[in-house]
Design a protein around this motif. Structure first.
Motif, short mmCIF file in Angstrom:
data_model
loop_
_atom_site.label_atom_id
_atom_site.label_comp_id
_atom_site.label_asym_id
_atom_site.label_seq_id
_atom_site.Cartn_x
_atom_site.Cartn_y
_atom_site.Cartn_z
N ASP A 78 0.85 -1.20 0.00
CA ASP A 78 0.00 0.00 0.00
C ASP A 78 0.88 1.25 0.00
N GLY A 79 1.15 1.75 -1.18
CA GLY A 79 2.00 2.94 -1.30
C GLY A 79 2.32 3.20 -2.75
N VAL A 80 3.13 4.22 -2.99
CA VAL A 80 3.50 4.61 -4.36
C VAL A 80 4.99 4.88 -4.42
N PHE A 81 5.53 4.89 -5.64
CA PHE A 81 6.97 5.18 -5.76
C PHE A 81 7.30 5.83 -7.08
N GLU A 82 8.51 6.32 -7.14
CA GLU A 82 9.06 6.89 -8.39
C GLU A 82 10.52 6.49 -8.51
N GLY A 83 10.98 6.36 -9.72
CA GLY A 83 12.40 6.13 -9.99
C GLY A 83 12.89 7.21 -10.93
N VAL A 115 14.54 15.69 -2.36
CA VAL A 115 15.16 14.84 -3.39
C VAL A 115 16.54 15.40 -3.76
N ILE A 116 16.58 16.71 -4.01
CA ILE A 116 17.84 17.36 -4.38
C ILE A 116 18.88 17.16 -3.27
N GLU A 117 18.42 17.38 -2.04
CA GLU A 117 19.29 17.26 -0.86
C GLU A 117 19.83 15.82 -0.71
N ASN A 140 24.80 12.68 -0.76
CA ASN A 140 25.54 11.48 -1.14
C ASN A 140 26.60 11.77 -2.21
N GLN A 141 26.72 13.06 -2.51
CA GLN A 141 27.75 13.54 -3.45
C GLN A 141 27.74 12.76 -4.78
N LEU A 142 26.54 12.57 -5.30
CA LEU A 142 26.40 11.80 -6.54
C LEU A 142 26.21 12.74 -7.73
N LYS A 143 26.78 12.35 -8.85
CA LYS A 143 26.57 13.12 -10.08
C LYS A 143 25.62 12.35 -11.00
N ASP A 144 25.98 11.08 -11.27
CA ASP A 144 25.10 10.21 -12.06
C ASP A 144 24.47 9.24 -11.08
N SER A 145 23.18 9.36 -10.90
CA SER A 145 22.55 8.54 -9.85
C SER A 145 21.18 8.03 -10.28
N TYR A 146 20.73 7.05 -9.54
CA TYR A 146 19.36 6.58 -9.67
C TYR A 146 18.68 6.87 -8.33
N ILE A 147 17.54 7.50 -8.39
CA ILE A 147 16.87 7.97 -7.18
C ILE A 147 15.53 7.26 -7.03
N ARG A 148 15.26 6.78 -5.87
CA ARG A 148 13.98 6.11 -5.61
C ARG A 148 13.24 6.90 -4.52
N ILE A 149 12.02 7.30 -4.80
CA ILE A 149 11.18 7.94 -3.79
C ILE A 149 10.05 6.96 -3.47
N VAL A 150 9.84 6.70 -2.20
CA VAL A 150 8.78 5.77 -1.80
C VAL A 150 7.91 6.44 -0.73
N VAL A 151 6.61 6.40 -0.94
CA VAL A 151 5.68 6.88 0.09
C VAL A 151 4.70 5.75 0.39
N THR A 166 4.74 6.90 5.58
CA THR A 166 6.20 6.77 5.64
C THR A 166 6.75 7.29 4.32
N ILE A 167 7.84 8.06 4.40
CA ILE A 167 8.43 8.54 3.16
C ILE A 167 9.95 8.38 3.22
N PHE A 168 10.50 7.78 2.19
CA PHE A 168 11.96 7.71 2.13
C PHE A 168 12.47 7.92 0.70
N ILE A 169 13.71 8.39 0.65
CA ILE A 169 14.35 8.67 -0.64
C ILE A 169 15.75 8.06 -0.61
N ILE A 170 16.04 7.25 -1.62
CA ILE A 170 17.37 6.65 -1.75
C ILE A 170 18.01 7.21 -3.02
N ALA A 171 19.23 7.69 -2.89
CA ALA A 171 19.98 8.08 -4.10
C ALA A 171 21.18 7.16 -4.19
N SER A 172 21.25 6.43 -5.28
CA SER A 172 22.31 5.43 -5.42
C SER A 172 22.66 5.29 -6.90
#
Ligand code: PXG
Length: 292
Positions: A30-35, A75-77, A82-93, A111-117
């Motif tokens: 039960d939630g949504v996400f973006e990549g 998201v920007i933060e 993580n000092q990334l230039k080329d990254s894949y970002i996942r937002i999950v709510v 719950t909300i989390f953001i992973i930049a990797s």
């Protein structure tokens, strides 16, 4: 050094980025996400991804606990920290923590989390050679049941299709809707090229309104190609001159074989490569800067 994860308003080391076993994102999907992706320190199509996230949330009656601009900053933060230039970002709510019943009324705080990797979906050689795709037995969720336009955490429809593609030794699975029309692949939209016309199934056929799909439509029109959004069958794909898939993670992937039928001359098509090239130019040029 591990990643710093944005979790409910704070940045925490990845080892400490934990959520409850009572979170309904986990218990019920039960939630949504973006990549998303960033290229050279700029986040590509950030607003478009956030708009789709807010729309997905609205469709499942979930209120994202941040305003659009606040989420954008977070998201920007996350990329910056993580000092990334080329990254894949996942937002999950997710719906948040509740009890063992499925009623979302019990979940008071999302719950909300953001992973930049980093991510690379396919090795470079596959982009050069093109991939093979197989039609899978699992059909697309009905629009009237779980609309595939919603980018929800419930991805079993796609995962079952991916398992079927894996079992057949194909790289991707082509998913048909209940009418036998093509919707999309497990995590990418599909395009065919026929007599220099670009054709992709409409969102109503059970496709996600892909951000890369939109970019490819724009690029095609800019380079003078006609674009059609219309229902297509497997026959249309088998007899196409070129075929390719689009997605944030995969970018633009040429398809050279579908259900054992060779597409075109069995190599990535000229128009596909031209669009892929224009796409890469755009990702370098456009985007929301992270470091200024
Ligand atoms: N269709 C589906 C079902 C997707 O999940 C796309 C199309 C492409 O949309 P964008 O906006 O990215 O151009 C997606 C998104 C993966 C993976 O690991 C892929 C997506 C999401 C999550 C994971 O392949 N693609």
């Amino acid at each position: 050094m591990g990643l710093l994860i944005y979790l409910n308003g704070k940045f925490v080391p990845e080892k400490e980025a934990k959520i409850s076993v009572f979170d309904h994102g986990l218990l019920y999907g039960d939630g949504v996400f973006e990549g998303l992706r960033s290229y050279k320190g700029k986040i590509f199509k950030l607003d478009e991804h956030l708009i789709r996230l807010f729309n997905s949330a609205k469709a499942i009656a979930l209120t994202i606990p941040l305003k659009f601009e606040e989420l954008k900053k977070a998201v920007i933060e996350t990329v910056r920290k993580n000092q990334l230039k080329d990254s894949y970002i996942r937002i999950v709510v997710t719906r948040g923590v509740g009890d063992l019943g499925l009623d979302p009324k019990k979940c008071k705080i999302p719950t909300i989390f953001i992973i930049a990797s980093k991510i690379q979906l396919y090795p470079e050689s596959l982009y050069e050679k093109g991939i093979d795709v197989i039609t899978v037995p699992t059909r697309r969720n009905l629009n009237e049941s779980l609309n595939p336009a919603i980018k929800s955490l419930n991805y079993l429809n796609n995962i079952l299709a991916k398992i079927e593609a894996n079992n057949s030794g194909a790289t991707e699975g082509l998913i048909l809707n209940q009418f036998g029309y093509i919707s999309e692949c497990t995590g990418e939209n599909i395009f065919i090229v026929k007599k220099e016309i670009i054709i992709t199934p409409p969102v109503s056929a059970g496709a996600l309104s892909g951000i890369t799909r939109d970019v490819v439509i724009d690029i095609s029109e800019k380079i003078g190609l006609k674009v059609k959004e219309e229902n297509i069958t497997r026959y249309d794909v088998y007899t196409s001159d070129e075929c390719f898939l689009t997605g944030t993670a995969a970018e633009i992937v040429p398809v050279v074989k579908i259900d054992g039928r060779i597409i075109g001359d069995g190599r990535p098509g000229k128009i596909t490569l031209k669009i892929r090239n224009e796409f890469h130019l755009l990702t370098e040029k456009e985007g929301t800067p992270v470091y200024e």
